[in-house]
Design a protein around this motif. Structure first.
Motif, short mmCIF file in Angstrom:
data_model
loop_
_atom_site.label_atom_id
_atom_site.label_comp_id
_atom_site.label_asym_id
_atom_site.label_seq_id
_atom_site.Cartn_x
_atom_site.Cartn_y
_atom_site.Cartn_z
N LYS A 155 18.41 9.95 0.38
CA LYS A 155 19.04 8.75 0.92
C LYS A 155 18.72 8.61 2.42
CE LYS A 155 23.54 6.53 1.60
NZ LYS A 155 25.01 6.65 1.39
N GLN A 156 18.79 9.71 3.14
CA GLN A 156 18.50 9.67 4.57
C GLN A 156 17.03 9.35 4.83
OE1 GLN A 156 20.07 13.64 5.15
NE2 GLN A 156 21.72 12.88 6.47
N ILE A 157 16.16 9.92 4.03
CA ILE A 157 14.72 9.65 4.18
C ILE A 157 14.44 8.17 3.91
CG2 ILE A 157 12.43 10.07 3.20
CD1 ILE A 157 13.28 12.99 2.82
N LYS A 158 15.04 7.63 2.87
CA LYS A 158 14.84 6.21 2.55
C LYS A 158 15.36 5.32 3.67
CE LYS A 158 14.77 6.44 -2.52
NZ LYS A 158 15.46 6.06 -3.78
N ASN A 159 16.43 5.75 4.34
CA ASN A 159 16.97 4.99 5.45
C ASN A 159 15.96 4.90 6.59
OD1 ASN A 159 18.91 3.74 7.26
ND2 ASN A 159 19.20 5.75 8.18
N VAL A 160 15.33 6.04 6.90
CA VAL A 160 14.32 6.05 7.96
C VAL A 160 13.13 5.18 7.57
CG1 VAL A 160 12.72 7.47 9.29
CG2 VAL A 160 15.00 8.34 8.75
N ILE A 161 12.66 5.35 6.34
CA ILE A 161 11.50 4.60 5.87
C ILE A 161 11.74 3.09 5.91
CG2 ILE A 161 10.12 4.10 3.80
CD1 ILE A 161 10.31 7.07 3.09
N SER A 162 12.99 2.69 5.70
CA SER A 162 13.32 1.26 5.69
C SER A 162 13.12 0.61 7.06
CB SER A 162 14.77 1.06 5.24
OG SER A 162 15.69 1.52 6.23
N HIS A 163 13.07 1.41 8.11
CA HIS A 163 12.86 0.89 9.47
C HIS A 163 11.38 0.79 9.83
CE1 HIS A 163 17.09 2.21 9.77
NE2 HIS A 163 17.20 1.33 10.73
N GLN A 164 10.52 1.35 8.99
CA GLN A 164 9.09 1.39 9.30
C GLN A 164 8.39 0.11 8.85
OE1 GLN A 164 8.88 6.23 8.44
NE2 GLN A 164 7.51 4.86 7.32
N THR B 290 8.92 11.60 17.29
CA THR B 290 9.39 11.18 15.97
C THR B 290 9.82 9.72 16.01
OG1 THR B 290 11.16 11.45 14.34
CG2 THR B 290 11.67 12.09 16.58
N ILE B 291 9.69 9.05 14.89
CA ILE B 291 10.15 7.67 14.78
C ILE B 291 11.66 7.58 14.96
CG2 ILE B 291 10.59 7.63 12.30
CD1 ILE B 291 9.15 4.92 12.20
N ALA B 292 12.35 8.70 14.76
CA ALA B 292 13.81 8.73 14.90
C ALA B 292 14.27 8.36 16.31
CB ALA B 292 14.34 10.12 14.53
N VAL B 293 13.41 8.56 17.30
CA VAL B 293 13.75 8.19 18.68
C VAL B 293 14.00 6.69 18.76
CG1 VAL B 293 12.87 8.00 21.04
CG2 VAL B 293 12.54 10.12 19.75
N ASN B 294 13.09 5.91 18.19
CA ASN B 294 13.17 4.45 18.28
C ASN B 294 14.31 3.85 17.48
OD1 ASN B 294 10.28 4.98 19.18
ND2 ASN B 294 10.49 2.80 19.57
N ILE B 295 14.64 4.48 16.35
CA ILE B 295 15.71 3.91 15.51
C ILE B 295 17.06 4.56 15.80
CG2 ILE B 295 14.05 3.31 13.73
CD1 ILE B 295 15.04 5.64 12.06
N ALA B 296 17.08 5.50 16.77
CA ALA B 296 18.34 6.17 17.15
C ALA B 296 19.07 6.69 15.91
CB ALA B 296 19.24 5.22 17.95
N LEU B 297 18.37 7.50 15.15
CA LEU B 297 18.89 7.96 13.86
C LEU B 297 20.18 8.77 14.01
CD1 LEU B 297 18.23 8.03 10.82
CD2 LEU B 297 17.02 10.18 11.23
N LYS B 298 21.18 8.36 13.28
CA LYS B 298 22.47 9.05 13.31
C LYS B 298 22.34 10.47 12.78
CE LYS B 298 27.16 8.73 11.38
NZ LYS B 298 28.06 7.94 10.49
N GLY B 299 22.96 11.42 13.47
CA GLY B 299 22.96 12.80 13.02
C GLY B 299 21.79 13.62 13.54
N GLU B 300 20.96 13.01 14.41
CA GLU B 300 19.83 13.73 14.96
C GLU B 300 19.75 13.59 16.48
OE1 GLU B 300 16.02 13.37 13.24
OE2 GLU B 300 16.64 14.08 11.29
N SER B 301 20.90 13.42 17.12
CA SER B 301 20.91 13.13 18.56
C SER B 301 20.30 14.25 19.40
CB SER B 301 22.33 12.82 19.04
OG SER B 301 23.21 13.87 18.69
N ILE B 302 20.53 15.52 19.01
CA ILE B 302 19.96 16.63 19.78
C ILE B 302 18.45 16.68 19.59
CG2 ILE B 302 20.08 19.09 20.29
CD1 ILE B 302 22.71 17.49 20.73
#
Length: 225
Positions: free
Chosen positions: A180-189, A123-135
């Motif tokens: 809001k959370q989805i838009k936050n992730v998309i903003s890093h792409q 997931t792209i969340a690995v690279n952006i170290a997304l808060k709330g998804e550490s596990i």
């Protein structure tokens, strides 16, 4: 023959349907296989014994296994300190352990013919170290590391191992995630949009095609980071 886990819904199901539409033989793997419009075998991917039984059934079909797509996965947005231990265990077992089990048991079937492609999912969340998804990120980081190393282990058998790391994809997996959370992730792409399962299928088809035989040990970020 291509083996696809997580075949009952979302990305996994879309991959099966795309491959079948292109006349590729597929066996879907899922916990719930009722009413699936393609051949499927029931299996909990976190269970080593169940996966062994699946592989035994596949061996009996005497089919040429050309690909494995480990699309099964779960997510749970929560802070690490408030995530119940049962949820931690489930996420790691389904996402990481399931990917490892299937890869190590299916790969020998490809080694016999010295060709094949294994596709895992991060997931792209690995690279952006997304808060709330550490596990969730821990499980996917493990998949990325495993994929790169496993690619070296099987390269002498002409087997490619790659990892697809998408941004948000419109599936049930993220239905509980706020806009809001989805838009936050998309903003890093680099490509700021939410993707469809068809977008992922395009990349899967590429990695399964013989034209991509020089691509291995890579993490492909859909959306760019």
């Amino acid at each position: 023959m291509i083996i696809v886990t997580g075949a009952s819904r979302g990305i996994g199901k879309s991959i099966c349907e795309r491959l079948i539409s292109n006349k590729v033989e597929v066996i879907g793997i899922a916990r719930n296989i009722k009413n699936l419009p393609f051949e499927a075998i029931k299996c909990d991917v976190s269970s080593y014994e169940e996966i062994k039984n699946v592989v035994t059934k596949i061996k009996k079909k005497n089919m040429n296994i050309l690909g494995l797509v480990n699309a099964a996965g779960i997510a749970s947005m929560n802070l690490a300190v408030t995530t119940p231990k049962e949820v931690v265990t489930k996420i790691i077992n389904v996402n990481l352990i399931g990917t490892i089990y299937f890869s190590q048991l299916i790969a020998p079937l490809m080694m016999r013919n010295k060709k094949g492609s294994i596709i895992n999912f991060s997931t792209i969340a690995v690279n952006i170290a997304l808060k709330g998804e550490s596990i969730y990120i821990a499980s996917k980081s493990g998949i990325e590391g495993f994929s790169r190393s496993f690619a070296r282990e099987v390269s002498d058998f002409n087997i490619n191992v790659n990892c697809i790391a998408p941004g948000p994809v419109k599936t049930d997996l993220i239905k509980g995630v706020s806009e809001k959370q989805i838009k936050n992730v998309i903003s890093h792409q680099l490509i700021p949009k939410q993707f469809l399962t068809n977008d992922i299928c395009d990349v899967v088809e590429l990695l399964l095609d013989k034209k991509s035989q020089s691509i291995t040990g890579q993490v492909l970020h859909i959306g760019g980071v």
